[in-house]
Design an enzyme around this catalytic site. Structure first.
Site, PDB file in Angstrom:
ATOM      1  N   SER A  23      45.281  91.616  -2.501  1.00  0.00           N
ATOM      2  CA  SER A  23      46.595  91.293  -1.923  1.00  0.00           C
ATOM      3  C   SER A  23      47.728  91.360  -2.952  1.00  0.00           C
ATOM      4  CB  SER A  23      46.552  89.895  -1.319  1.00  0.00           C
ATOM      5  OG  SER A  23      47.857  89.530  -0.918  1.00  0.00           O
ATOM      6  N   THR A  70      45.238  86.722   6.612  1.00  0.00           N
ATOM      7  CA  THR A  70      45.166  88.179   6.681  1.00  0.00           C
ATOM      8  C   THR A  70      43.832  88.611   7.275  1.00  0.00           C
ATOM      9  OG1 THR A  70      45.559  90.216   5.427  1.00  0.00           O
ATOM     10  CG2 THR A  70      44.326  88.480   4.296  1.00  0.00           C
ATOM     11  N   LYS A  74      43.300  86.832  11.648  1.00  0.00           N
ATOM     12  CA  LYS A  74      44.553  86.472  12.337  1.00  0.00           C
ATOM     13  C   LYS A  74      44.315  86.014  13.779  1.00  0.00           C
ATOM     14  CE  LYS A  74      47.375  89.457   9.476  1.00  0.00           C
ATOM     15  NZ  LYS A  74      48.310  90.570   9.380  1.00  0.00           N
ATOM     16  N   ASP A 110      54.575  88.821  10.755  1.00  0.00           N
ATOM     17  CA  ASP A 110      54.367  90.277  10.693  1.00  0.00           C
ATOM     18  C   ASP A 110      55.328  90.983  11.648  1.00  0.00           C
ATOM     19  OD1 ASP A 110      52.272  90.336   8.882  1.00  0.00           O
ATOM     20  OD2 ASP A 110      50.728  90.225  10.426  1.00  0.00           O
ATOM     21  N   ALA A 135      44.485  99.683  17.484  1.00  0.00           N
ATOM     22  CA  ALA A 135      44.637  98.587  18.448  1.00  0.00           C
ATOM     23  C   ALA A 135      44.051  97.295  17.877  1.00  0.00           C
ATOM     24  CB  ALA A 135      43.948  98.952  19.768  1.00  0.00           C
ATOM     25  N   GLY A 136      44.104  97.144  16.554  1.00  0.00           N
ATOM     26  CA  GLY A 136      43.568  95.941  15.913  1.00  0.00           C
ATOM     27  C   GLY A 136      44.599  94.819  15.885  1.00  0.00           C
ATOM     28  N   ALA A 138      46.852  94.024  13.679  1.00  0.00           N
ATOM     29  CA  ALA A 138      48.208  94.428  13.298  1.00  0.00           C
ATOM     30  C   ALA A 138      48.909  95.104  14.473  1.00  0.00           C
ATOM     31  CB  ALA A 138      48.145  95.361  12.096  1.00  0.00           C
TER      32      ALA A 138
HETATM   33  P1  NAP Z   1      41.790  95.649  12.237  1.00  0.00           P
HETATM   34  O1  NAP Z   1      42.055  94.569  13.216  1.00  0.00           O
HETATM   35  O2  NAP Z   1      40.492  95.667  11.492  1.00  0.00           O
HETATM   36  O3  NAP Z   1      41.956  97.068  13.062  1.00  0.00           O
HETATM   37  C1  NAP Z   1      41.657  98.282  12.424  1.00  0.00           C
HETATM   38  C2  NAP Z   1      42.118  99.452  13.294  1.00  0.00           C
HETATM   39  O4  NAP Z   1      41.839 100.677  12.581  1.00  0.00           O
HETATM   40  C3  NAP Z   1      41.406  99.555  14.636  1.00  0.00           C
HETATM   41  O5  NAP Z   1      42.293 100.099  15.585  1.00  0.00           O
HETATM   42  C4  NAP Z   1      40.290 100.556  14.319  1.00  0.00           C
HETATM   43  O6  NAP Z   1      39.813 101.260  15.447  1.00  0.00           O
HETATM   44  C5  NAP Z   1      41.000 101.518  13.409  1.00  0.00           C
HETATM   45  N1  NAP Z   1      40.095 102.259  12.542  1.00  0.00           N
HETATM   46  C6  NAP Z   1      39.421 101.789  11.473  1.00  0.00           C
HETATM   47  N2  NAP Z   1      38.684 102.781  10.923  1.00  0.00           N
HETATM   48  C7  NAP Z   1      38.901 103.901  11.669  1.00  0.00           C
HETATM   49  C8  NAP Z   1      38.432 105.242  11.611  1.00  0.00           C
HETATM   50  N3  NAP Z   1      37.592 105.644  10.635  1.00  0.00           N
HETATM   51  N4  NAP Z   1      38.870 106.125  12.539  1.00  0.00           N
HETATM   52  C9  NAP Z   1      39.756 105.729  13.525  1.00  0.00           C
HETATM   53  N5  NAP Z   1      40.227 104.467  13.628  1.00  0.00           N
HETATM   54  C10 NAP Z   1      39.809 103.558  12.714  1.00  0.00           C
HETATM   55  O7  NAP Z   1      42.907  95.710  11.103  1.00  0.00           O
HETATM   56  P2  NAP Z   1      44.471  95.309  11.252  1.00  0.00           P
HETATM   57  O8  NAP Z   1      44.670  93.883  10.919  1.00  0.00           O
HETATM   58  O9  NAP Z   1      44.929  95.813  12.562  1.00  0.00           O
HETATM   59  O10 NAP Z   1      45.120  96.156  10.050  1.00  0.00           O
HETATM   60  C11 NAP Z   1      45.261  97.563  10.148  1.00  0.00           C
HETATM   61  C12 NAP Z   1      46.007  98.097   8.929  1.00  0.00           C
HETATM   62  O11 NAP Z   1      47.332  97.580   8.878  1.00  0.00           O
HETATM   63  C13 NAP Z   1      45.349  97.701   7.604  1.00  0.00           C
HETATM   64  O12 NAP Z   1      45.376  98.833   6.752  1.00  0.00           O
HETATM   65  C14 NAP Z   1      46.243  96.606   7.070  1.00  0.00           C
HETATM   66  O13 NAP Z   1      46.224  96.536   5.667  1.00  0.00           O
HETATM   67  C15 NAP Z   1      47.602  97.060   7.576  1.00  0.00           C
HETATM   68  N6  NAP Z   1      48.564  95.927   7.687  1.00  0.00           N
HETATM   69  C16 NAP Z   1      49.697  95.952   6.924  1.00  0.00           C
HETATM   70  C17 NAP Z   1      50.625  94.915   7.005  1.00  0.00           C
HETATM   71  C18 NAP Z   1      51.856  94.936   6.158  1.00  0.00           C
HETATM   72  O14 NAP Z   1      52.490  93.894   5.965  1.00  0.00           O
HETATM   73  N7  NAP Z   1      52.253  96.077   5.664  1.00  0.00           N
HETATM   74  C19 NAP Z   1      50.391  93.837   7.860  1.00  0.00           C
HETATM   75  C20 NAP Z   1      49.237  93.844   8.657  1.00  0.00           C
HETATM   76  C21 NAP Z   1      48.319  94.904   8.538  1.00  0.00           C
HETATM   77  P3  NAP Z   1      38.557 100.686  16.316  1.00  0.00           P
HETATM   78  O15 NAP Z   1      39.133  99.657  17.242  1.00  0.00           O
HETATM   79  O16 NAP Z   1      38.056 101.907  16.996  1.00  0.00           O
HETATM   80  O17 NAP Z   1      37.595 100.101  15.327  1.00  0.00           O
END
Ligand code: NAP
Length: 285
Positions: A23, A70, A74, A110, A135-136, A138
């Site tokens: 982080s 994080t 969440k 966020d 669709a996670g 974030a």
């Molecule tokens: P999460 O809940 O684990 O969701 C991950 C997402 O990525 C899901 O939609 C997943 O699809 C998809 N995915 C993962 N691997 C994949 C692959 N190989 N091919 C296609 N789709 C894939 O994570 P999250 O919390 O949403 O975070 C997502 C990203 O946003 C992370 O990189 C995180 O660091 C970033 N983020 C940044 C901020 C910021 O402040 N800049 C804040 C929050 C998050 P499936 O549903 O099919 O598994």
């Protein structure tokens, strides 16, 4: 315990996640606390899912001033709060915890952070046609933010279609639909904002969509990646002449809003931004 020791014990704020070591948050929160002379320490609290209840109990007991949450906690944090903000409720996700009189209040900064760089660019949010990849947790916050900002439409494209459908069902807004990942290029000419909220991008050269998509986007379109570093997705968009936004402004603005919730003081956003940029550069990634 004397007054001083007791005070010191409560001057802690931590990041709850698994993992947390990567982080950037301590790198810009700590200088902000120090600049205002608040005597607060920002810590990394690596917490597995099974350790979450104990972590929340400690926060309820007044052991700390607050916490960030994080990946991947969440949604679990949302479920564990005694009270949440309307936006956190909309997103079904909490990234900021404020203990109050033995109860935990959860918010989602966020959402504010995501919109900040769009607002800085004076993007006309009410007219936007958005496609979001992923669709996670974030994505939930981002879609809720966009709907609240009044966008025209949001199409959610996710590898696991059922997860996108669940997100849409939870939000219950007719402006949101799902599309298949391989249908994103068909939609490209009518996409003003293309957001990558998938976890693809941290490593390697994989892209969530084919690079041909970027050449089909209309003039003035923006490509936004939540990852707070340069990604192959952003590089491909830029080489097609598209304006891009990475995840660092979102990270800093969500952190600044969290800072204000914990301390009740205006966050030194410029200082936080400079510290985050320096920390990212120091990683050589
Ligand atoms: P999460 O809940 O684990 O969701 C991950 C997402 O990525 C899901 O939609 C997943 O699809 C998809 N995915 C993962 N691997 C994949 C692959 N190989 N091919 C296609 N789709 C894939 O994570 P999250 O919390 O949403 O975070 C997502 C990203 O946003 C992370 O990189 C995180 O660091 C970033 N983020 C940044 C901020 C910021 O402040 N800049 C804040 C929050 C998050 P499936 O549903 O099919 O598994």
């Amino acid at each position: 315990m004397g007054d001083t020791a007791e005070r010191r014990a409560t001057q802690r704020i931590g990041l709850i996640g698994d993992p947390v070591e990567h982080s950037l948050s301590p790198a810009f929160q700590q200088p902000a606390f120090d600049a205002l002379g608040l005597g607060i320490t920002y810590e990394l609290w690596h917490t597995t899912a099974s350790e979450l209840p104990a972590r929340f109990d400690l926060l309820r007991s007044g052991e700390a001033l607050g916490a960030n949450v994080t990946v991947p906690h969440k949604e679990a944090a949302f479920a564990a709060m005694d009270e949440v903000s309307p936006l956190a409720h909309r997103a079904g996700a909490v990234n900021t915890i404020i203990p109050r009189d033995g109860r935990l209040y959860g918010d989602n900064t966020d959402i504010y952070g995501f919109l900040a760089p769009l607002r800085e660019r004076n993007v006309a949010l009410s007219e936007l046609r958005v496609v979001i990849l992923g669709a996670g947790g974030a994505a939930r916050g981002v879609v809720a933010a966009l709907l609240d900002a009044g966008v025209a439409s949001v199409a959610v494209a996710n590898r696991t279609a059922a997860r996108a459908q669940e997100l849409i069902a939870d939000l219950g807004d007719e402006r949101v639909t799902t599309i298949a990942l391989d249908a994103v290029s068909d939609r490209a000419t009518a996409t003003d904002l293309l957001v990558n909220s998938t976890a693809i991008g941290w490593n390697g050269t994989n892209l969530p969509v084919e690079t041909g998509v970027f050449r089909l986007l209309p003039p003035g379109a923006i490509v936004y990646d939540l990852t707070y570093r340069e990604t192959p997705f952003l590089a491909a968009a830029r080489s097609a002449g598209i304006e891009t936004i990475d995840g660092l402004p979102m990270l800093v603005h969500q952190g600044a809003r969290s800072f204000e919730l914990w301390t009740g003081q205006a966050a030194p956003v410029d200082l936080m931004w400079r510290a985050a940029v320096a920390a990212r550069a120091a990683r050589h990634d």
